[in-house]
Enzyme design. Sequence first.
Site, PDB file in Angstrom:
ATOM      1  N   SER A  11       0.832  -1.211   0.000  1.00 24.39           N
ATOM      2  CA  SER A  11       0.000   0.000   0.000  1.00 24.39           C
ATOM      3  C   SER A  11       0.859   1.250   0.000  1.00 24.39           C
ATOM      4  CB  SER A  11      -0.912  -0.007   1.226  1.00 24.39           C
ATOM      5  OG  SER A  11      -0.123  -0.203   2.385  1.00 24.39           O
ATOM      6  N   LYS A 206      15.347  -0.712 -16.044  1.00 23.92           N
ATOM      7  CA  LYS A 206      15.246   0.720 -16.379  1.00 23.92           C
ATOM      8  C   LYS A 206      15.503   1.609 -15.166  1.00 23.92           C
ATOM      9  CE  LYS A 206      11.197   1.558 -14.370  1.00 23.92           C
ATOM     10  NZ  LYS A 206      10.892   2.598 -13.364  1.00 23.92           N
ATOM     11  N   ARG A 270      11.250   8.852  -9.397  1.00 26.86           N
ATOM     12  CA  ARG A 270      11.920   9.092  -8.110  1.00 26.86           C
ATOM     13  C   ARG A 270      13.401   8.743  -8.160  1.00 26.86           C
ATOM     14  NH1 ARG A 270       7.714   5.319  -4.945  1.00 26.86           N
ATOM     15  NH2 ARG A 270       8.540   4.016  -6.636  1.00 26.86           N
TER      16      ARG A 270
HETATM   17  P1  NAD Z   1       6.736   3.011  -2.067  1.00 29.37           P
HETATM   18  O1  NAD Z   1       7.968   3.418  -2.764  1.00 29.37           O
HETATM   19  O2  NAD Z   1       5.707   4.037  -1.810  1.00 29.37           O
HETATM   20  O3  NAD Z   1       7.255   2.281  -0.740  1.00 29.37           O
HETATM   21  C1  NAD Z   1       6.761   2.447   0.501  1.00 29.37           C
HETATM   22  C2  NAD Z   1       5.989   1.226   0.960  1.00 29.37           C
HETATM   23  O4  NAD Z   1       6.872   0.262   1.553  1.00 29.37           O
HETATM   24  C3  NAD Z   1       4.971   1.603   2.014  1.00 29.37           C
HETATM   25  O5  NAD Z   1       3.758   0.941   1.784  1.00 29.37           O
HETATM   26  C4  NAD Z   1       5.627   1.081   3.280  1.00 29.37           C
HETATM   27  O6  NAD Z   1       4.685   0.756   4.280  1.00 29.37           O
HETATM   28  C5  NAD Z   1       6.290  -0.159   2.777  1.00 29.37           C
HETATM   29  N1  NAD Z   1       7.290  -0.698   3.688  1.00 29.37           N
HETATM   30  C6  NAD Z   1       8.256  -0.035   4.372  1.00 29.37           C
HETATM   31  N2  NAD Z   1       8.957  -0.895   5.135  1.00 29.37           N
HETATM   32  C7  NAD Z   1       8.428  -2.133   4.906  1.00 29.37           C
HETATM   33  C8  NAD Z   1       8.734  -3.428   5.401  1.00 29.37           C
HETATM   34  N3  NAD Z   1       9.730  -3.642   6.245  1.00 29.37           N
HETATM   35  N4  NAD Z   1       7.987  -4.467   4.951  1.00 29.37           N
HETATM   36  C9  NAD Z   1       6.995  -4.278   4.063  1.00 29.37           C
HETATM   37  N5  NAD Z   1       6.663  -3.076   3.573  1.00 29.37           N
HETATM   38  C10 NAD Z   1       7.373  -2.007   3.991  1.00 29.37           C
HETATM   39  O7  NAD Z   1       6.038   1.772  -2.811  1.00 29.37           O
HETATM   40  P2  NAD Z   1       5.383   1.727  -4.274  1.00 29.37           P
HETATM   41  O8  NAD Z   1       5.542   3.032  -4.973  1.00 29.37           O
HETATM   42  O9  NAD Z   1       4.026   1.174  -4.117  1.00 29.37           O
HETATM   43  O10 NAD Z   1       6.330   0.714  -5.051  1.00 29.37           O
HETATM   44  C11 NAD Z   1       6.179  -0.684  -5.020  1.00 29.37           C
HETATM   45  C12 NAD Z   1       6.766  -1.275  -6.287  1.00 29.37           C
HETATM   46  O11 NAD Z   1       6.087  -0.725  -7.417  1.00 29.37           O
HETATM   47  C13 NAD Z   1       8.257  -0.963  -6.497  1.00 29.37           C
HETATM   48  O12 NAD Z   1       8.909  -2.105  -7.018  1.00 29.37           O
HETATM   49  C14 NAD Z   1       8.253   0.130  -7.547  1.00 29.37           C
HETATM   50  O13 NAD Z   1       9.406   0.118  -8.365  1.00 29.37           O
HETATM   51  C15 NAD Z   1       7.026  -0.228  -8.347  1.00 29.37           C
HETATM   52  N6  NAD Z   1       6.429   0.901  -9.090  1.00 29.37           N
HETATM   53  C16 NAD Z   1       6.265   2.118  -8.519  1.00 29.37           C
HETATM   54  C17 NAD Z   1       5.701   3.152  -9.244  1.00 29.37           C
HETATM   55  C18 NAD Z   1       5.492   4.540  -8.682  1.00 29.37           C
HETATM   56  O14 NAD Z   1       5.317   5.482  -9.431  1.00 29.37           O
HETATM   57  N7  NAD Z   1       5.475   4.708  -7.371  1.00 29.37           N
HETATM   58  C19 NAD Z   1       5.260   2.911 -10.544  1.00 29.37           C
HETATM   59  C20 NAD Z   1       5.418   1.663 -11.095  1.00 29.37           C
HETATM   60  C21 NAD Z   1       6.013   0.653 -10.354  1.00 29.37           C
HETATM   61  P1  13P Z   2      10.457   5.600  -9.965  1.00 30.66           P
HETATM   62  O1  13P Z   2      10.467   4.525  -8.896  1.00 30.66           O
HETATM   63  O2  13P Z   2      11.832   6.009 -10.403  1.00 30.66           O
HETATM   64  O3  13P Z   2       9.598   6.764  -9.560  1.00 30.66           O
HETATM   65  O4  13P Z   2       9.780   4.949 -11.239  1.00 30.66           O
HETATM   66  C1  13P Z   2       8.408   4.740 -11.242  1.00 30.66           C
HETATM   67  C2  13P Z   2       8.029   3.821 -12.337  1.00 30.66           C
HETATM   68  O5  13P Z   2       8.366   2.661 -12.313  1.00 30.66           O
HETATM   69  C3  13P Z   2       7.238   4.382 -13.457  1.00 30.66           C
HETATM   70  O6  13P Z   2       6.777   3.373 -14.324  1.00 30.66           O
END
Ligand code: NAD
Ligand code: 13P
Length: 352
Positions: A11, A206, A270
């Site tokens: 989440s 990437k 990010r």
């Molecule tokens: P995020 O970067 O917001 O990470 C924070 C999350 O990690 C929070 O929910 C937090 O509670 C949790 N967390 C912290 N410590 C923890 C622990 N010890 N155990 C379990 N959870 C813990 O997370 P996100 O943006 O949802 O990213 C998740 C995945 O999705 C990543 O692999 C990321 O690369 C990918 N992703 C992100 C984006 C984006 O724009 N944010 C887009 C596409 C893909």
């Molecule tokens: P960042 O974690 O660098 O923000 O990338 C988000 C992402 O995976 C966009 O598709």
Amino acid sequence: GPPYRVTVVGSGNWGSVAAKLIASNTVKLPVFHDEVRMWVFEETLPNGEKLSKAINQTNENVKYLSGIKLGKNVIADPDLENAVKEANMLVFVTPHQFVAGICKRLVGKIKPNTEAISLIKGMEVKTEGPCMISKLITDMLGINCCVLMGANIANEIAVEKFSEATIGYRQDKEVAQRWAQLFCTPYFLVSAVQDVEGVELCGTLKNVVAIAAGLVDGMDMGNNTKAAVMRIGLREMRALSKLLFSSVKDSTFFESCGVADLITTCLGGRNRRVAEAFARNGGKRSFDDLEAELLQGQKLQGVSTAKEVYEILSHRGWQSMFPLFTTVHEICIRQLPPSAIVEYKEQITNAT
Ligand code: NAD
Ligand code: 13P
């Protein structure tokens, strides 16, 4: 009742948006239960309240996606076992470093015939070699796992701006189509390709290129340099993916998960942002320090992925074939200065 029940495991920033997308479909489509459970890694907010309680009271993830209503049918649950116990469709979306620990707690707690999908961009490196996160989930839990990756900056999808994504599946096209049905909206178009490793490696690798792009931004090197770094990075992504899995298809790199995700992440992600700050500070402050300050609890994947890639490359003697990947890691650990990102000993054009 409806045959499918969905739980989102995670989440954070993207996890919350994924829950919103899914919940908008489960209320409309009769094959899915309306309710979407979302497992929350519990934490206490500055006002003393628990995050899960705040989410259920406000229908917003006040810490990781504030200002966005998730949908009344999204229920935050801090109890991992309870969150998954009724579900037969599991969406994994946490930072990649936490997946192994989460799966360990889920062993024996999952319903039979459960299907999974991973939105997680990252990998693990074991002594035998690299292990993609979807494979880790399959190996630890004994369930099939698709992946969904794409040019998907979460905050933009949260406000319903048009984008695309790619599902990678192994064998079962029908399962992939069910996942597509769960995620697809008029502003989020999903297509499916039979290339799990290709899709997942695109999304994972990437993030290393995005660090390079951010360094270029932090040194004000301009657009040509940034485009060059992206091109070199894309070639290294393809070359490494194919060396690791001969089944990876060239066409996958032209899907949303490939070139489109590379572009958006290098422009607005990010990883890019923190790497820019790192270079502006001349490499004096660590990535960990800058991540904590700039991202407020959100997590970078590129720095740890660069380390994981480096381990694979050094183990196999492939470093000279991947100068950009190698250099990014050496800059992250402050063995080389940020300026090394554009200093190459060999001609790069034919390197890979
Ligand atoms: P995020 O970067 O917001 O990470 C924070 C999350 O990690 C929070 O929910 C937090 O509670 C949790 N967390 C912290 N410590 C923890 C622990 N010890 N155990 C379990 N959870 C813990 O997370 P996100 O943006 O949802 O990213 C998740 C995945 O999705 C990543 O692999 C990321 O690369 C990918 N992703 C992100 C984006 C984006 O724009 N944010 C887009 C596409 C893909
Ligand atoms: P960042 O974690 O660098 O923000 O990338 C988000 C992402 O995976 C966009 O598709």
